[in-house]
Design a protein around this motif. Sequence first.
Motif, PDB file in Angstrom:
ATOM      1  N   LEU A  41       0.266  -1.450   0.438  1.00  0.00           N
ATOM      2  CA  LEU A  41      -0.028  -0.244  -0.183  1.00  0.00           C
ATOM      3  C   LEU A  41       1.209   1.307   0.245  1.00  0.00           C
ATOM      4  O   LEU A  41       0.665   2.547  -0.961  1.00  0.00           O
ATOM      5  CB  LEU A  41      -0.879  -0.332   1.431  1.00  0.00           C
ATOM      6  N   ILE A  42       2.369   1.536   0.940  1.00  0.00           N
ATOM      7  CA  ILE A  42       2.848   2.401   0.847  1.00  0.00           C
ATOM      8  C   ILE A  42       3.201   2.112  -0.502  1.00  0.00           C
ATOM      9  O   ILE A  42       2.859   4.020  -1.414  1.00  0.00           O
ATOM     10  CB  ILE A  42       3.726   2.072   1.140  1.00  0.00           C
ATOM     11  N   ARG A  43       3.809   1.465  -1.183  1.00  0.00           N
ATOM     12  CA  ARG A  43       4.575   1.592  -2.701  1.00  0.00           C
ATOM     13  C   ARG A  43       2.820   1.988  -3.901  1.00  0.00           C
ATOM     14  O   ARG A  43       3.284   1.566  -4.463  1.00  0.00           O
ATOM     15  CB  ARG A  43       4.913  -0.107  -2.790  1.00  0.00           C
ATOM     16  N   ALA A  44       2.080   1.714  -3.171  1.00  0.00           N
ATOM     17  CA  ALA A  44       0.784   1.886  -4.650  1.00  0.00           C
ATOM     18  C   ALA A  44       1.083   2.600  -4.895  1.00  0.00           C
ATOM     19  O   ALA A  44       0.957   2.521  -6.415  1.00  0.00           O
ATOM     20  CB  ALA A  44      -0.292   2.047  -4.020  1.00  0.00           C
ATOM     21  N   PRO A  45       1.470   4.337  -4.822  1.00  0.00           N
ATOM     22  CA  PRO A  45       0.529   5.377  -6.024  1.00  0.00           C
ATOM     23  C   PRO A  45       1.919   5.136  -7.240  1.00  0.00           C
ATOM     24  O   PRO A  45       1.530   5.787  -7.989  1.00  0.00           O
ATOM     25  CB  PRO A  45       1.304   6.295  -4.810  1.00  0.00           C
ATOM     26  N   ALA A  46       2.955   4.752  -6.962  1.00  0.00           N
ATOM     27  CA  ALA A  46       4.472   4.593  -7.667  1.00  0.00           C
ATOM     28  C   ALA A  46       3.264   3.865  -8.442  1.00  0.00           C
ATOM     29  O   ALA A  46       3.333   3.916  -9.504  1.00  0.00           O
ATOM     30  CB  ALA A  46       5.002   4.239  -7.342  1.00  0.00           C
ATOM     31  N   LEU A  47       2.954   2.321  -7.935  1.00  0.00           N
ATOM     32  CA  LEU A  47       2.891   0.968  -9.019  1.00  0.00           C
ATOM     33  C   LEU A  47       1.543   1.425  -9.904  1.00  0.00           C
ATOM     34  O   LEU A  47       1.806   0.842 -10.877  1.00  0.00           O
ATOM     35  CB  LEU A  47       2.214   0.035  -7.996  1.00  0.00           C
ATOM     36  N   LEU A  48       0.676   2.258  -9.079  1.00  0.00           N
ATOM     37  CA  LEU A  48      -0.128   2.776  -9.415  1.00  0.00           C
ATOM     38  C   LEU A  48      -0.248   3.646 -11.506  1.00  0.00           C
ATOM     39  O   LEU A  48      -0.614   3.711 -12.622  1.00  0.00           O
ATOM     40  CB  LEU A  48      -1.272   3.189  -9.280  1.00  0.00           C
ATOM     41  N   GLY A  53       0.487  -1.816 -12.894  1.00  0.00           N
ATOM     42  CA  GLY A  53       0.649  -1.560 -11.633  1.00  0.00           C
ATOM     43  C   GLY A  53      -0.523  -2.469 -11.096  1.00  0.00           C
ATOM     44  O   GLY A  53      -0.446  -2.255  -9.821  1.00  0.00           O
ATOM     45  N   HIS A  54      -1.363  -1.684 -11.727  1.00  0.00           N
ATOM     46  CA  HIS A  54      -2.652  -1.989 -10.899  1.00  0.00           C
ATOM     47  C   HIS A  54      -2.462  -3.791 -10.640  1.00  0.00           C
ATOM     48  O   HIS A  54      -3.512  -4.034  -9.959  1.00  0.00           O
ATOM     49  CB  HIS A  54      -4.021  -2.215 -11.850  1.00  0.00           C
ATOM     50  N   TRP A  55      -2.731  -4.576 -11.670  1.00  0.00           N
ATOM     51  CA  TRP A  55      -2.495  -6.271 -12.076  1.00  0.00           C
ATOM     52  C   TRP A  55      -1.860  -6.560 -10.717  1.00  0.00           C
ATOM     53  O   TRP A  55      -2.415  -7.336  -9.389  1.00  0.00           O
ATOM     54  CB  TRP A  55      -2.027  -6.252 -13.059  1.00  0.00           C
ATOM     55  N   LEU A  57      -0.687  -4.706  -8.221  1.00  0.00           N
ATOM     56  CA  LEU A  57      -0.861  -4.185  -6.725  1.00  0.00           C
ATOM     57  C   LEU A  57      -2.342  -5.263  -6.234  1.00  0.00           C
ATOM     58  O   LEU A  57      -2.171  -5.648  -4.933  1.00  0.00           O
ATOM     59  CB  LEU A  57      -1.528  -2.519  -6.690  1.00  0.00           C
ATOM     60  N   GLY A  58      -3.465  -5.495  -7.292  1.00  0.00           N
ATOM     61  CA  GLY A  58      -4.267  -6.592  -7.000  1.00  0.00           C
ATOM     62  C   GLY A  58      -4.031  -7.976  -6.620  1.00  0.00           C
ATOM     63  O   GLY A  58      -5.066  -7.917  -5.390  1.00  0.00           O
ATOM     64  N   ALA A  59      -3.339  -8.117  -7.138  1.00  0.00           N
ATOM     65  CA  ALA A  59      -2.742  -9.769  -6.791  1.00  0.00           C
ATOM     66  C   ALA A  59      -2.378  -9.765  -5.126  1.00  0.00           C
ATOM     67  O   ALA A  59      -2.507 -10.702  -4.895  1.00  0.00           O
ATOM     68  CB  ALA A  59      -2.472  -9.833  -8.022  1.00  0.00           C
ATOM     69  N   ALA A  60      -1.315  -8.763  -5.422  1.00  0.00           N
ATOM     70  CA  ALA A  60      -0.695  -8.850  -4.040  1.00  0.00           C
ATOM     71  C   ALA A  60      -1.367  -8.797  -2.873  1.00  0.00           C
ATOM     72  O   ALA A  60      -0.670  -9.188  -2.073  1.00  0.00           O
ATOM     73  CB  ALA A  60       0.551  -7.836  -4.196  1.00  0.00           C
ATOM     74  N   LEU A  61      -2.244  -8.061  -3.560  1.00  0.00           N
ATOM     75  CA  LEU A  61      -3.264  -7.237  -2.033  1.00  0.00           C
ATOM     76  C   LEU A  61      -4.219  -8.192  -1.688  1.00  0.00           C
ATOM     77  O   LEU A  61      -4.872  -9.030  -0.722  1.00  0.00           O
ATOM     78  CB  LEU A  61      -3.836  -5.769  -2.137  1.00  0.00           C
ATOM     79  N   ALA A  85       5.131 -15.013 -11.073  1.00  0.00           N
ATOM     80  CA  ALA A  85       3.467 -14.630 -11.941  1.00  0.00           C
ATOM     81  C   ALA A  85       3.247 -13.329 -12.642  1.00  0.00           C
ATOM     82  O   ALA A  85       3.454 -13.389 -13.625  1.00  0.00           O
ATOM     83  CB  ALA A  85       2.516 -15.787 -11.278  1.00  0.00           C
ATOM     84  N   LEU A  86       3.183 -12.865 -11.531  1.00  0.00           N
ATOM     85  CA  LEU A  86       2.886 -11.495 -11.809  1.00  0.00           C
ATOM     86  C   LEU A  86       3.452 -10.369 -12.460  1.00  0.00           C
ATOM     87  O   LEU A  86       3.075  -9.806 -13.784  1.00  0.00           O
ATOM     88  CB  LEU A  86       2.963 -10.451 -10.652  1.00  0.00           C
ATOM     89  N   LEU A  87       5.535 -10.859 -12.652  1.00  0.00           N
ATOM     90  CA  LEU A  87       6.323 -10.165 -13.527  1.00  0.00           C
ATOM     91  C   LEU A  87       5.590 -10.726 -15.202  1.00  0.00           C
ATOM     92  O   LEU A  87       5.948 -10.066 -15.776  1.00  0.00           O
ATOM     93  CB  LEU A  87       7.587  -9.891 -13.529  1.00  0.00           C
ATOM     94  N   LEU A  88       6.254 -12.319 -14.693  1.00  0.00           N
ATOM     95  CA  LEU A  88       5.740 -12.504 -16.466  1.00  0.00           C
ATOM     96  C   LEU A  88       4.843 -12.123 -16.973  1.00  0.00           C
ATOM     97  O   LEU A  88       4.216 -11.981 -17.843  1.00  0.00           O
ATOM     98  CB  LEU A  88       5.498 -14.267 -15.950  1.00  0.00           C
ATOM     99  N   PHE A  89       3.288 -11.973 -16.493  1.00  0.00           N
ATOM    100  CA  PHE A  89       1.960 -11.260 -16.983  1.00  0.00           C
ATOM    101  C   PHE A  89       2.444 -10.111 -17.907  1.00  0.00           C
ATOM    102  O   PHE A  89       2.376 -10.005 -18.493  1.00  0.00           O
ATOM    103  CB  PHE A  89       0.900 -11.085 -15.719  1.00  0.00           C
ATOM    104  N   VAL A  90       3.171  -9.228 -16.953  1.00  0.00           N
ATOM    105  CA  VAL A  90       3.140  -7.832 -16.899  1.00  0.00           C
ATOM    106  C   VAL A  90       4.652  -7.744 -18.539  1.00  0.00           C
ATOM    107  O   VAL A  90       3.988  -7.266 -19.186  1.00  0.00           O
ATOM    108  CB  VAL A  90       3.956  -6.896 -15.780  1.00  0.00           C
TER     109      VAL A  90
END
Length: 181
Positions: A41-48, A53-55, A57-61, A85-90
């Motif tokens: 959540l701290i990192r969320a603004p940059a990730l978005l 980044g949306h994916w 953040l959503g998957a991690a949360l 898996a998330l990095l593979l997706f991105v």
Amino acid sequence: MRKLSSILLPVIGLLYPFFVYFGMEHVSTPVFALILGAVWLIRAPALLRQPGGHWMLGAALAYCVLLAFSGEALMLRWYPALISALLLFVFGISLKYGPPMVERIARVREPDLPPEAIPYTRKVTWVWVGFFVFNGLMSTALTLWAPLSWWTLYNGFIAYLLMGALFGGEWLLRRRLRKPA
């Protein structure tokens, strides 16, 4: 604060296997989930603002919520596989909807990337896709069938050696390809 938050998630990610190894007996799984969720959540603004980044953040949360409510300590071991898996997706989705992730990263340092470099960045993105497949499978296999010490060794050390070798090898190849004939 922004600088601290941009460093916090990667450092936690790097040390995560060791936190799990040494902390499983002392810290409850929901507390791990709460800390991990707070870091995301701290990192969320940059990730978005980043592609995918949306994916991520959503998957991690969602993972953190599942971890907190399940209370299953074994679920702590699935985090590196999730990240792969998330990095593979991105990286993979960037190949379909472009520009490839490595091109995006390259353009940060070199906005006027020469046209002949574009196919190269696509190939390097494919190499990273292959790495994330391999890394995710290794993390999964170690989560399912290996002792915690092996899982920690791979996810906390060997995986980073492989990433470093991939970064270093690609950097050397790029320097060689860019040299004038």
